[in-house]
Design a protein around this motif. Sequence first.
Motif, PDB file in Angstrom:
ATOM      1  N   PRO A  28     -37.450   9.904  73.435  1.00 30.11           N
ATOM      2  CA  PRO A  28     -36.673   8.962  74.240  1.00 30.11           C
ATOM      3  C   PRO A  28     -36.815   7.536  73.703  1.00 30.11           C
ATOM      4  CG  PRO A  28     -38.658   9.612  75.399  1.00 30.11           C
ATOM      5  CD  PRO A  28     -38.594  10.465  74.159  1.00 30.11           C
ATOM      6  N   ALA A  29     -35.845   6.736  74.019  1.00 26.87           N
ATOM      7  CA  ALA A  29     -35.882   5.332  73.597  1.00 26.87           C
ATOM      8  C   ALA A  29     -37.062   4.628  74.260  1.00 26.87           C
ATOM      9  CB  ALA A  29     -34.581   4.639  73.979  1.00 26.87           C
ATOM     10  N   SER A  30     -37.746   3.795  73.481  1.00 28.81           N
ATOM     11  CA  SER A  30     -38.829   2.978  74.039  1.00 28.81           C
ATOM     12  C   SER A  30     -38.230   1.778  74.731  1.00 28.81           C
ATOM     13  CB  SER A  30     -39.764   2.497  72.928  1.00 28.81           C
ATOM     14  OG  SER A  30     -40.496   3.563  72.399  1.00 28.81           O
ATOM     15  N   ARG A  31     -38.881   1.341  75.768  1.00 31.05           N
ATOM     16  CA  ARG A  31     -38.501   0.124  76.482  1.00 31.05           C
ATOM     17  C   ARG A  31     -39.670  -0.836  76.393  1.00 31.05           C
ATOM     18  NH1 ARG A  31     -33.809   1.004  75.819  1.00 31.05           N
ATOM     19  NH2 ARG A  31     -32.647   2.377  77.170  1.00 31.05           N
ATOM     20  N   GLU A  63     -32.967  -7.405  73.107  1.00 29.41           N
ATOM     21  CA  GLU A  63     -32.446  -6.862  71.846  1.00 29.41           C
ATOM     22  C   GLU A  63     -33.115  -5.538  71.484  1.00 29.41           C
ATOM     23  OE1 GLU A  63     -30.011  -7.956  69.583  1.00 29.41           O
ATOM     24  OE2 GLU A  63     -29.407  -9.376  71.131  1.00 29.41           O
ATOM     25  N   ASP A  65     -34.634  -3.403  73.515  1.00 34.53           N
ATOM     26  CA  ASP A  65     -34.199  -2.384  74.473  1.00 34.53           C
ATOM     27  C   ASP A  65     -32.780  -1.906  74.167  1.00 34.53           C
ATOM     28  OD1 ASP A  65     -36.622  -2.406  75.826  1.00 34.53           O
ATOM     29  OD2 ASP A  65     -35.870  -3.583  77.531  1.00 34.53           O
ATOM     30  N   ALA A  66     -31.907  -2.832  73.778  1.00 33.30           N
ATOM     31  CA  ALA A  66     -30.514  -2.487  73.501  1.00 33.30           C
ATOM     32  C   ALA A  66     -30.368  -1.567  72.285  1.00 33.30           C
ATOM     33  CB  ALA A  66     -29.690  -3.754  73.294  1.00 33.30           C
ATOM     34  N   MET A  67     -31.344  -1.579  71.391  1.00 33.98           N
ATOM     35  CA  MET A  67     -31.282  -0.705  70.209  1.00 33.98           C
ATOM     36  C   MET A  67     -31.453   0.759  70.587  1.00 33.98           C
ATOM     37  SD  MET A  67     -33.349  -3.000  67.481  1.00 33.98           S
ATOM     38  CE  MET A  67     -32.431  -3.109  65.967  1.00 33.98           C
ATOM     39  N   GLU A  68     -32.080   1.022  71.746  1.00 34.55           N
ATOM     40  CA  GLU A  68     -32.262   2.373  72.257  1.00 34.55           C
ATOM     41  C   GLU A  68     -32.849   3.338  71.227  1.00 34.55           C
ATOM     42  OE1 GLU A  68     -28.699   3.700  74.201  1.00 34.55           O
ATOM     43  OE2 GLU A  68     -28.849   2.121  75.720  1.00 34.55           O
ATOM     44  N   LEU A  69     -33.943   2.891  70.583  1.00 36.01           N
ATOM     45  CA  LEU A  69     -34.636   3.709  69.593  1.00 36.01           C
ATOM     46  C   LEU A  69     -36.048   4.020  70.082  1.00 36.01           C
ATOM     47  CD1 LEU A  69     -33.582   1.773  66.371  1.00 36.01           C
ATOM     48  CD2 LEU A  69     -32.789   4.037  67.079  1.00 36.01           C
TER      49      LEU A  69
END
Length: 134
Positions: A28-31, A63, A65-69
């Motif tokens: 999952p993407a890290s926040r 920024e 968070d928006a990368m969703e990686l």
Amino acid sequence: MRTSPSSLVSRMITMAANPDMADSDTRPASRVQKIVWAAQAAKLRDGLAAVVAHQIECKVAAELDAMELPEVFFTSLEVAGRVVTCDLDASGTASIFGLIDPSEYDELVEDAGDDALFGVDWDGVYVTPARTRH
């Protein structure tokens, strides 16, 4: 919001760190959970107004968070008249490495040539995965 050459280069750096990640990584993407300032950046932070440091931290968190990686090996973004170099690890820790004048950053990347895909931090030293881990 305009896209700067620095932002475009930083996106290439992020993708080049692990080109297969987008296709094969199912984590999952890290926040962003917390932000730390590396020693060199912390020295520069001491000279900033509190509101500017807060703006930088907010922009970095947004920024990344928006990368969703799952993690971001290295990237840079422009905020408050500076290029901020940073990363995000899988546990949600964002690190700020440097605050660079945009023209100096563009020169560092240009001077690095193809090696720029490995990342350039605030003093021109190449960033490696070992150096950016927390």
